[in-house]
Design an enzyme around this catalytic site. Sequence first.
Site, PDB file in Angstrom:
ATOM      1  N   TYR A 148       4.560   8.344 -24.896  1.00 21.49           N
ATOM      2  CA  TYR A 148       5.590   7.367 -25.257  1.00 21.49           C
ATOM      3  C   TYR A 148       6.456   7.861 -26.412  1.00 21.49           C
ATOM      4  O   TYR A 148       7.417   7.190 -26.778  1.00 21.49           O
ATOM      5  CB  TYR A 148       5.026   5.971 -25.473  1.00 21.49           C
ATOM      6  CG  TYR A 148       3.844   5.778 -26.401  1.00 21.49           C
ATOM      7  CD1 TYR A 148       3.771   6.359 -27.663  1.00 21.49           C
ATOM      8  CD2 TYR A 148       2.803   4.930 -26.016  1.00 21.49           C
ATOM      9  CE1 TYR A 148       2.711   6.130 -28.504  1.00 21.49           C
ATOM     10  CE2 TYR A 148       1.722   4.685 -26.854  1.00 21.49           C
ATOM     11  CZ  TYR A 148       1.683   5.296 -28.110  1.00 21.49           C
ATOM     12  OH  TYR A 148       0.623   5.058 -28.947  1.00 21.49           O
ATOM     13  N   LYS A 163       5.039   8.754 -33.340  1.00 20.84           N
ATOM     14  CA  LYS A 163       4.713   9.959 -32.564  1.00 20.84           C
ATOM     15  C   LYS A 163       5.987  10.750 -32.248  1.00 20.84           C
ATOM     16  O   LYS A 163       5.971  11.989 -32.221  1.00 20.84           O
ATOM     17  CB  LYS A 163       3.991   9.585 -31.267  1.00 20.84           C
ATOM     18  CG  LYS A 163       2.630   8.882 -31.456  1.00 20.84           C
ATOM     19  CD  LYS A 163       1.552   9.804 -31.958  1.00 20.84           C
ATOM     20  CE  LYS A 163       0.159   9.185 -31.812  1.00 20.84           C
ATOM     21  NZ  LYS A 163      -0.897  10.009 -32.419  1.00 20.84           N
TER      22      LYS A 163
HETATM   23  C1  HXC Z   1      -0.956  -7.452 -35.099  1.00 22.53           C
HETATM   24  C2  HXC Z   1      -1.934  -6.249 -36.796  1.00 22.53           C
HETATM   25  C3  HXC Z   1      -3.030  -5.901 -35.958  1.00 22.53           C
HETATM   26  C4  HXC Z   1      -3.028  -6.412 -34.612  1.00 22.53           C
HETATM   27  C5  HXC Z   1      -3.325  -4.989 -37.905  1.00 22.53           C
HETATM   28  N1  HXC Z   1      -2.174  -5.662 -37.964  1.00 22.53           N
HETATM   29  N2  HXC Z   1      -3.879  -5.104 -36.676  1.00 22.53           N
HETATM   30  N3  HXC Z   1      -0.915  -7.011 -36.360  1.00 22.53           N
HETATM   31  N4  HXC Z   1      -1.960  -7.167 -34.216  1.00 22.53           N
HETATM   32  N5  HXC Z   1      -4.020  -6.124 -33.758  1.00 22.53           N
HETATM   33  C6  HXC Z   1      -1.323  -5.785 -39.138  1.00 22.53           C
HETATM   34  C7  HXC Z   1      -2.019  -6.617 -40.209  1.00 22.53           C
HETATM   35  O1  HXC Z   1      -1.864  -8.003 -39.949  1.00 22.53           O
HETATM   36  C8  HXC Z   1      -1.286  -6.188 -41.478  1.00 22.53           C
HETATM   37  O2  HXC Z   1      -0.031  -6.815 -41.584  1.00 22.53           O
HETATM   38  C9  HXC Z   1      -1.012  -4.720 -41.198  1.00 22.53           C
HETATM   39  O3  HXC Z   1      -1.096  -4.545 -39.786  1.00 22.53           O
HETATM   40  C10 HXC Z   1      -1.990  -3.811 -41.887  1.00 22.53           C
HETATM   41  O4  HXC Z   1      -3.302  -4.168 -41.468  1.00 22.53           O
HETATM   42  P1  HXC Z   1      -4.574  -3.587 -42.224  1.00 22.53           P
HETATM   43  O5  HXC Z   1      -5.757  -3.940 -41.393  1.00 22.53           O
HETATM   44  O6  HXC Z   1      -4.561  -3.994 -43.656  1.00 22.53           O
HETATM   45  O7  HXC Z   1      -4.254  -2.029 -42.190  1.00 22.53           O
HETATM   46  P2  HXC Z   1      -5.197  -0.808 -42.302  1.00 22.53           P
HETATM   47  O8  HXC Z   1      -6.541  -1.166 -42.868  1.00 22.53           O
HETATM   48  O9  HXC Z   1      -4.422   0.257 -42.951  1.00 22.53           O
HETATM   49  O10 HXC Z   1      -5.479  -0.448 -40.761  1.00 22.53           O
HETATM   50  C11 HXC Z   1      -4.584   0.317 -40.034  1.00 22.53           C
HETATM   51  C12 HXC Z   1      -4.596  -0.096 -38.553  1.00 22.53           C
HETATM   52  C13 HXC Z   1      -6.026  -0.044 -37.996  1.00 22.53           C
HETATM   53  C14 HXC Z   1      -3.666   0.810 -37.798  1.00 22.53           C
HETATM   54  C15 HXC Z   1      -4.074  -1.524 -38.479  1.00 22.53           C
HETATM   55  O11 HXC Z   1      -6.019  -0.512 -36.663  1.00 22.53           O
HETATM   56  C16 HXC Z   1      -6.604   1.327 -38.042  1.00 22.53           C
HETATM   57  O12 HXC Z   1      -6.832   1.909 -39.097  1.00 22.53           O
HETATM   58  N6  HXC Z   1      -6.910   1.906 -36.926  1.00 22.53           N
HETATM   59  C17 HXC Z   1      -7.474   3.274 -36.870  1.00 22.53           C
HETATM   60  C18 HXC Z   1      -8.130   3.527 -35.599  1.00 22.53           C
HETATM   61  C19 HXC Z   1      -7.212   3.341 -34.414  1.00 22.53           C
HETATM   62  O13 HXC Z   1      -6.421   2.431 -34.330  1.00 22.53           O
HETATM   63  N7  HXC Z   1      -7.404   4.206 -33.435  1.00 22.53           N
HETATM   64  C20 HXC Z   1      -6.744   4.032 -32.193  1.00 22.53           C
HETATM   65  C21 HXC Z   1      -5.821   5.132 -32.012  1.00 22.53           C
HETATM   66  S1  HXC Z   1      -5.520   5.245 -30.291  1.00 22.53           S
HETATM   67  P3  HXC Z   1       0.222  -8.143 -42.487  1.00 22.53           P
HETATM   68  O14 HXC Z   1       1.692  -8.429 -42.324  1.00 22.53           O
HETATM   69  O15 HXC Z   1      -0.652  -9.224 -41.905  1.00 22.53           O
HETATM   70  O16 HXC Z   1      -0.161  -7.782 -43.889  1.00 22.53           O
HETATM   71  C22 HXC Z   1      -4.025   5.850 -30.100  1.00 22.53           C
HETATM   72  C23 HXC Z   1      -3.771   6.237 -28.667  1.00 22.53           C
HETATM   73  C24 HXC Z   1      -2.357   6.138 -28.291  1.00 22.53           C
HETATM   74  O17 HXC Z   1      -3.272   5.978 -31.008  1.00 22.53           O
HETATM   75  C25 HXC Z   1      -2.059   6.802 -26.951  1.00 22.53           C
HETATM   76  C26 HXC Z   1      -2.264   5.963 -25.729  1.00 22.53           C
HETATM   77  C27 HXC Z   1      -1.903   6.650 -24.421  1.00 22.53           C
END
Ligand code: HXC
Length: 267
Positions: A148, A163
């Site tokens: 994407y 990305k």
């Molecule tokens: C809406 C969301 C949310 C959700 C977080 N937020 N999750 N909003 N829906 N599901 C919002 C929160 O409300 C907050 O905004 C802001 O994002 C920051 O959230 P935090 O939890 O404080 O952030 P942080 O601890 O830094 O976490 C980062 C993250 C988390 C991205 C949100 O998911 C993470 O660290 N993930 C790492 C692992 C991961 O996701 N791996 C998957 C990668 S797979 P507000 O406004 O409320 O303050 C991938 C594959 C893609 O990338 C390719 C596919 C083909």
Amino acid sequence: MLVDGCYDGRVALITGGGSGMGRAMAQEFARLGASVVVAGRRPEPLEETVALIEAAGGRAAAQPTDVRDPDQVDAMVAAAVERFGRVDCLVNNAAGNFVVKGEDLSPNGWRAVVSIVLDGGFLCTRAAGRRMIAQGSGGAVLSVIASYAWTGGPGTVHSASAKAGLLAMTKTLAVEWAPHGIRLNTICPGPTDTEGAGQALWPDAADRARVERSVPAGRLATVEEIAWWSTALCSDFGSYVTGMNFTIDGGHWLEQDSYMPSLKPRD
Ligand code: HXC
């Protein structure tokens, strides 16, 4: 895929190395002879990766790092040099993602993903690149993207934009750093069977089955299938390849959801 020992004497830094694809890449680099530093926010998963590598006879170290913080990123490179003497390869694998409509995405949610993927990718590339330039013996940087980046990704505007930025960074620095013998490429995995991607993108069995059906190959990628190519592209087999993307997705992005009659067996 590669010859055992082809990474002897080399040092690879893998961000997001505590789980999923990053852990598999770290294991594969180590299996091929590299000393590996795994970086990520939480120490425990990193230590588990190190333990797995050491149990298999490899060399590895954990360096807890938030890739969004320039000082921590500089400390990550310094730790690799202190422990293993140099840095030859960097894999920008750390990522964050969640599915959300663009109009519902908060500024902080946008920042959370873009700062991990794009800011973090740049900061790590800059820090490792500076070290590679100073060493004077080249190097390889590989960034993990998604298709994407060029098709757009409805439901993940933050990740798709970040990305796409990584892809542009890779092409830009591939030219700037070619005179230093530093190669920069991207790999583009399709849907891959990891816990993190599953939780974020296909949280239940029905979602997973839908994603599997969307791949012409009919299944998700294994982490090993991605890890093999990460080591291939960073190795001497890739010595004349720079500024390129390599897609490993079972034909996923080429499946255009065409209006032509389906050739797939009926559900
Ligand atoms: C809406 C969301 C949310 C959700 C977080 N937020 N999750 N909003 N829906 N599901 C919002 C929160 O409300 C907050 O905004 C802001 O994002 C920051 O959230 P935090 O939890 O404080 O952030 P942080 O601890 O830094 O976490 C980062 C993250 C988390 C991205 C949100 O998911 C993470 O660290 N993930 C790492 C692992 C991961 O996701 N791996 C998957 C990668 S797979 P507000 O406004 O409320 O303050 C991938 C594959 C893609 O990338 C390719 C596919 C083909």
